[in-house]
Design an enzyme around this catalytic site. Sequence first.
Site, PDB file in Angstrom:
ATOM      1  N   CYS A   7       6.475   2.118  -4.735  1.00  0.00           N
ATOM      2  CA  CYS A   7       7.240   0.905  -5.009  1.00  0.00           C
ATOM      3  C   CYS A   7       8.054   1.029  -6.304  1.00  0.00           C
ATOM      4  O   CYS A   7       7.815   1.920  -7.116  1.00  0.00           O
ATOM      5  CB  CYS A   7       6.287  -0.283  -5.085  1.00  0.00           C
ATOM      6  SG  CYS A   7       7.102  -1.836  -4.703  1.00  0.00           S
ATOM      7  N   ASP A 144      -3.910  -6.418  -5.461  1.00  0.00           N
ATOM      8  CA  ASP A 144      -3.376  -5.812  -6.679  1.00  0.00           C
ATOM      9  C   ASP A 144      -4.009  -6.473  -7.896  1.00  0.00           C
ATOM     10  O   ASP A 144      -4.561  -7.571  -7.810  1.00  0.00           O
ATOM     11  CB  ASP A 144      -1.848  -6.011  -6.679  1.00  0.00           C
ATOM     12  CG  ASP A 144      -1.139  -5.128  -7.689  1.00  0.00           C
ATOM     13  OD1 ASP A 144      -1.767  -4.232  -8.287  1.00  0.00           O
ATOM     14  OD2 ASP A 144       0.070  -5.338  -7.872  1.00  0.00           O
TER      15      ASP A 144
END
Length: 228
Positions: A7, A144
């Site tokens: 990402c 996360d």
Amino acid sequence: MVRVKICGITDADQVDWCVAAGADCLGFVVEYPVPVPWNLSRQEAHALLARVPPMTTRALVSGGSPEHVIGLARALRPHLVQLHTDNTLAETAKIAQALAPIGIGLIRALRIDVATGLACGEITDPLAAAHALESTGVTAILLDARTGEMPAGTGVSLDWRGARRIRDRLSAPLILAGGLTTGNVRSAIEQVRPYAVDVISGVEVSRRVKSPKLIRQFVRQARVTVSQ
Ligand SMILES: O=C(O)c1ccccc1NCC(=O)[C@H](O)[C@H](O)COP(=O)(O)O
């Protein structure tokens, strides 16, 4: 096999390095509602998304009003949208419903405050929050770490035993993120058994600056075979 998402891609070289290393999914942060180092304009994102070859998945990471997110997705046509944690459950459901008919899946991040172990958002119990997200119709949940200063890309690891408990109780695919590196991703996969792993800091030498060597090593390390 565990899939790998890289990402915070910010330039054409990074696209090429991730594709050459065999990453399954590339994440582009676009018109993000709060300042983050990886943010791209719509025009920059358009050029980078076009560079991703067939068979590699393009994920658009954004947030804000449902109208903004849906409009951006319609303009850029990614395979997946990943939604900011501040979007409510009702907004998440609305966006999932609008994207599904045009073939775009929705990932919603579930961030755990590492200091308290509580989920960020409307529901603070991590498992209850994961179940509530699942019921919005998301395609996958990204678990996360949250530290206070940064909304994502913290480089801080989660409690993997807690992550495994959530993974075992969910039907939706779980993507594990937070502090994964070439040195720990294998162990994280063995302990959590996620559907996919997601990384930013672990393949960067400084903010926004990715390393082709770290990308290659990360993807190689993540390709472990775990007996179920
Ligand atoms: O999901 C977001 O809202 C987001 C915002 C800004 C940049 C990236 C974002 N998502 C990607 C991720 O979820 C990261 O891969 C994740 O935070 C892992 O980061 P790291 O601990 O640095 O590997």
